[in-house]
Design a protein around this motif. Structure first.
Motif, PDB file in Angstrom:
ATOM      1  N   ASP A   1       0.777  -1.219   0.000  1.00 23.10           N
ATOM      2  CA  ASP A   1       0.000   0.000   0.000  1.00 23.10           C
ATOM      3  C   ASP A   1       0.815   1.278   0.000  1.00 23.10           C
ATOM      4  O   ASP A   1       0.265   2.335   0.256  1.00 23.10           O
ATOM      5  N   THR A   2       2.090   1.175  -0.220  1.00 28.38           N
ATOM      6  CA  THR A   2       2.917   2.391  -0.199  1.00 28.38           C
ATOM      7  C   THR A   2       2.579   3.294  -1.366  1.00 28.38           C
ATOM      8  O   THR A   2       2.386   2.807  -2.479  1.00 28.38           O
TER       9      THR A   2
ATOM     10  N   ARG B   1      12.283  -1.762  12.292  1.00 27.75           N
ATOM     11  CA  ARG B   1      12.598  -2.001  10.874  1.00 27.75           C
ATOM     12  C   ARG B   1      12.267  -0.762  10.028  1.00 27.75           C
ATOM     13  O   ARG B   1      11.218  -0.160  10.163  1.00 27.75           O
TER      14      ARG B   1
ATOM     15  N   ASP C   1      12.542   0.659   2.349  1.00 29.86           N
ATOM     16  CA  ASP C   1      13.170   1.443   1.284  1.00 29.86           C
ATOM     17  C   ASP C   1      12.577   2.848   1.161  1.00 29.86           C
ATOM     18  O   ASP C   1      13.231   3.771   0.673  1.00 29.86           O
TER      19      ASP C   1
ATOM     20  N   THR D   1       7.471   0.435  -4.838  1.00 22.55           N
ATOM     21  CA  THR D   1       6.604  -0.146  -3.824  1.00 22.55           C
ATOM     22  C   THR D   1       6.891  -1.638  -3.775  1.00 22.55           C
ATOM     23  O   THR D   1       7.386  -2.208  -4.745  1.00 22.55           O
ATOM     24  N   GLY D   2       6.576  -2.254  -2.644  1.00 25.75           N
ATOM     25  CA  GLY D   2       6.824  -3.688  -2.523  1.00 25.75           C
ATOM     26  C   GLY D   2       7.874  -3.980  -1.471  1.00 25.75           C
ATOM     27  O   GLY D   2       8.130  -3.146  -0.603  1.00 25.75           O
TER      28      GLY D   2
ATOM     29  N   GLY E   1      10.659  -3.887   0.548  1.00 25.79           N
ATOM     30  CA  GLY E   1      11.673  -2.834   0.631  1.00 25.79           C
ATOM     31  C   GLY E   1      13.098  -3.337   0.687  1.00 25.79           C
ATOM     32  O   GLY E   1      14.012  -2.695   0.164  1.00 25.79           O
TER      33      GLY E   1
END
Ligand code: SD4
Length: 322
Positions: free
Chosen positions: A183-184, A212, A215, A235-236, A238
């Motif tokens: 959802d980034t 944590r 990216d 996105t995805g 990181g």
């Protein structure tokens, strides 16, 4: 051992830089129209694009537009992956990562920021009101508070319920991030003067280990913008993006002459190559070149991006590379 001469010869051949591009050089990308462009990740990008385009149509800058655009999902409690309403880490804390870059190459970023609803605006303040690029955690929050940001509880009931469900279902196969809901928002704009800007903001992987950082707040990984060439956002998963400096790589591939689409694809192939050609996770890139040409690619099916160009704001499906 490979000789220097051979190395240069083989790498030049492999880079497949088009001859026309070699002649024109990086500054050879010219802008064909004065039309503003907005591109962003996922379906909520449509609303974000609308907000960003409003700013561009007023004649304001690409930078103002990226901030206004990503503030939409950041402020939406229904959005599980960004800002307010974002899914928490394994301990139930919502921790936010954001970065922003303008057309002069200025950059600002915050990571592991808690209780501030609009991390992108804090990232912009870091860029404009300090001579640093990145602030994290408590320090980032203190910086935000002295600049007038208010503390908020960002954990909505919906996100808390989701976290409790995850906790109750913990098992030995759990891998801190079973949830592959991505959802980034990465959002890139070009204003009518032809200037570029980019932003990326997220609550990161759901139920991640406390502390944590992904990216998204890392300049060059989650997003990168070079006003001579283009901008890119990710996105995805990181970790895979950080290890390949993904967004910077996409921009550098465009600098070498690859079309935005090809540049996104090649950068993903770099990741795929490190995971036997078929990673178990999703990563997707979007790109906007200086001449207004855009591209996108994803490792898996299911990725969507929103593009607002030539008066149309449309959602596009991307077929995965694997
Ligand atoms: C991260 N890249 O924290 C982010 C997660 C993401 O859509 O993109 N979700 O690794």
């Amino acid at each position: 051992m490979i000789s220097r001469r051979k190395f240069i010869k083989t790498t030049l051949a492999a880079s497949a830089v088009p001859a026309a591009w070699v002649k024109a050089g990086p500054r050879g990308i010219s802008r064909s129209t004065g039309e503003p462009v907005v591109i962003s990740t996922w379906s909520f990008g449509v609303e974000a694009n609308r907000a960003a385009m409003k700013v561009l149509e007023r004649g304001d800058s690409a930078l103002d537009a990226v901030e206004a655009g990503v503030m939409v999902p950041e402020g939406d409690p229904e959005m599980g992956g960004v800002g307010y309403g974002g899914l928490p880490d394994e301990d139930g804390h919502v921790t936010l990562d954001s970065c922003i870059m303008d057309s002069s190459g200025n950059a600002g970023s915050v990571a592991f920021l808690q209780n501030i609803k609009h991390p992108i605006s804090v990232a912009r303040k870091v860029m404009e009101r300090s001579d640093h690029v990145m602030l994290v955690g408590e320090g980032a929050k203190r910086f935000a508070l002295i600049h007038g940001f208010k503390e908020d509880n960002l954990l909505t009931d919906k996100a808390r319920e989701g976290w409790l469900k995850w906790k109750e279902g913990l098992n030995d196969k759990d891998n801190w991030g079973p949830n592959e809901d991505h959802d980034t928002i990465s959002l890139l704009t070009q204003d009518e003067k032809g200037n570029l800007a980019g932003a990326c903001t997220t609550s990161g992987l759901a139920f991640k280990i406390h502390g944590r950082i992904g990216d998204s707040p890392i300049i060059g990984a989650g997003m990168y913008c070079d006003n001579d060439i283009g901008a890119a956002g990710a996105t995805g998963r990181g970790e895979a993006v950080i290890k390949t400096v993904g967004s910077f790589l996409v921009v550098e591939l465009m600098r070498q002459g690859y079309e935005p689409q090809e540049a996104c694809k090649k950068a993903l192939q770099r990741i795929m190559g490190k995971h036997n050609g078929n990673p178990s996770f999703q990563v997707a890139y979007i790109a906007l070149r200086k001449d207004g040409v855009t591209g996108a690619a994803a490792i898996k099916d299911g990725f969507q991006y929103a593009l607002y160009q030539s008066g149309k704001n449309k959602l596009h499906d991307v077929k995965g590379l694997t």
